[in-house]
Design a protein around this motif. Structure first.
Motif, PDB file in Angstrom:
ATOM      1  N   ARG A   1       0.780  -1.238   0.000  1.00  0.00           N
ATOM      2  CA  ARG A   1       0.000   0.000   0.000  1.00  0.00           C
ATOM      3  C   ARG A   1       0.806   1.280   0.000  1.00  0.00           C
ATOM      4  NH1 ARG A   1      -5.095  -0.647   3.956  1.00  0.00           N
ATOM      5  NH2 ARG A   1      -5.854  -2.628   3.184  1.00  0.00           N
ATOM      6  N   GLU A   2       2.048   1.249   0.405  1.00  0.00           N
ATOM      7  CA  GLU A   2       2.935   2.406   0.560  1.00  0.00           C
ATOM      8  C   GLU A   2       2.585   3.289   1.760  1.00  0.00           C
ATOM      9  OE1 GLU A   2       4.897   3.863  -3.431  1.00  0.00           O
ATOM     10  OE2 GLU A   2       2.717   4.054  -3.554  1.00  0.00           O
TER      11      GLU A   2
ATOM     12  N   GLU B   1       8.060   4.315   0.086  1.00  0.00           N
ATOM     13  CA  GLU B   1       7.920   4.279  -1.364  1.00  0.00           C
ATOM     14  C   GLU B   1       8.207   2.865  -1.862  1.00  0.00           C
ATOM     15  OE1 GLU B   1       9.909   6.300  -5.322  1.00  0.00           O
ATOM     16  OE2 GLU B   1      10.217   7.209  -3.370  1.00  0.00           O
ATOM     17  N   SER B   2       7.278   2.314  -2.586  1.00  0.00           N
ATOM     18  CA  SER B   2       7.419   0.967  -3.120  1.00  0.00           C
ATOM     19  C   SER B   2       8.188   1.020  -4.432  1.00  0.00           C
ATOM     20  CB  SER B   2       6.036   0.354  -3.358  1.00  0.00           C
ATOM     21  OG  SER B   2       6.162  -0.896  -3.971  1.00  0.00           O
TER      22      SER B   2
ATOM     23  N   ASN C   1       5.522  -1.437  -6.794  1.00  0.00           N
ATOM     24  CA  ASN C   1       4.094  -1.145  -6.865  1.00  0.00           C
ATOM     25  C   ASN C   1       3.832   0.329  -6.557  1.00  0.00           C
ATOM     26  OD1 ASN C   1       1.390  -1.669  -7.099  1.00  0.00           O
ATOM     27  ND2 ASN C   1       1.162  -2.507  -5.046  1.00  0.00           N
ATOM     28  N   LYS C   2       4.526   1.229  -7.232  1.00  0.00           N
ATOM     29  CA  LYS C   2       4.447   2.652  -6.922  1.00  0.00           C
ATOM     30  C   LYS C   2       3.086   3.211  -7.345  1.00  0.00           C
ATOM     31  CE  LYS C   2       7.026   6.888  -7.421  1.00  0.00           C
ATOM     32  NZ  LYS C   2       7.427   7.226  -6.088  1.00  0.00           N
ATOM     33  N   THR C   3       2.300   3.647  -6.361  1.00  0.00           N
ATOM     34  CA  THR C   3       0.983   4.207  -6.646  1.00  0.00           C
ATOM     35  C   THR C   3       0.852   5.659  -6.203  1.00  0.00           C
ATOM     36  OG1 THR C   3       0.138   3.343  -4.553  1.00  0.00           O
ATOM     37  CG2 THR C   3      -0.166   1.967  -6.490  1.00  0.00           C
ATOM     38  N   ILE C   4       1.697   6.088  -5.277  1.00  0.00           N
ATOM     39  CA  ILE C   4       1.620   7.458  -4.758  1.00  0.00           C
ATOM     40  C   ILE C   4       2.716   8.291  -5.396  1.00  0.00           C
ATOM     41  CG2 ILE C   4       1.803   8.903  -2.699  1.00  0.00           C
ATOM     42  CD1 ILE C   4       0.751   6.543  -1.074  1.00  0.00           C
ATOM     43  N   LYS C   5       2.327   9.395  -5.978  1.00  0.00           N
ATOM     44  CA  LYS C   5       3.286  10.308  -6.578  1.00  0.00           C
ATOM     45  C   LYS C   5       3.336  11.564  -5.705  1.00  0.00           C
ATOM     46  CE  LYS C   5       2.619   8.608 -11.266  1.00  0.00           C
ATOM     47  NZ  LYS C   5       2.624   7.274 -10.808  1.00  0.00           N
TER      48      LYS C   5
END
Length: 97
Positions: free
Chosen positions: A43-44, A86-87, A90-94
């Motif tokens: 989920r980060e 920070e993943s 699976n990077k989803t948040i910028k």
């Protein structure tokens, strides 16, 4: 290390999140660290809660888990705290720089 703008962005994202993990009388152990690490990878950004039976304070627990999982403490408030990592896969948040 997160700057204040990034922390504000993450706090806003976590505002409506449900708490996914609780730390109780057992405190922090290998199992807890593994669960937090897995949750951060998926989920980060996660929200955790400390129960009254936890042997350490909320800040101590947050800092210890952040160190163990190489993540950042976004916010500690009341009995809850937010962690971010920070993943790589699976990077989803910028985040805003």
């Amino acid at each position: 290390m997160l700057n204040s703008r990034q922390r504000a962005q993450l706090r806003a994202m976590a505002n409506d999140m449900e708490t996914i993990l609780q730390v109780g009388k057992g405190g922090i152990n290998e199992n807890t660290v593994k669960q937090v690490s897995d949750a951060l990878e998926a989920r980060e950004l996660i929200k955790l809660r400390i129960l009254e039976t936890c042997p350490t304070s909320v800040r101590e627990t947050a800092d210890s888990l952040a160190e163990s999982t190489q993540s950042d403490v976004v916010q500690v408030i009341g009995t809850r705290f937010i962690l971010y990592k920070e993943s790589k896969n699976n990077k989803t948040i910028k985040l805003v720089k």
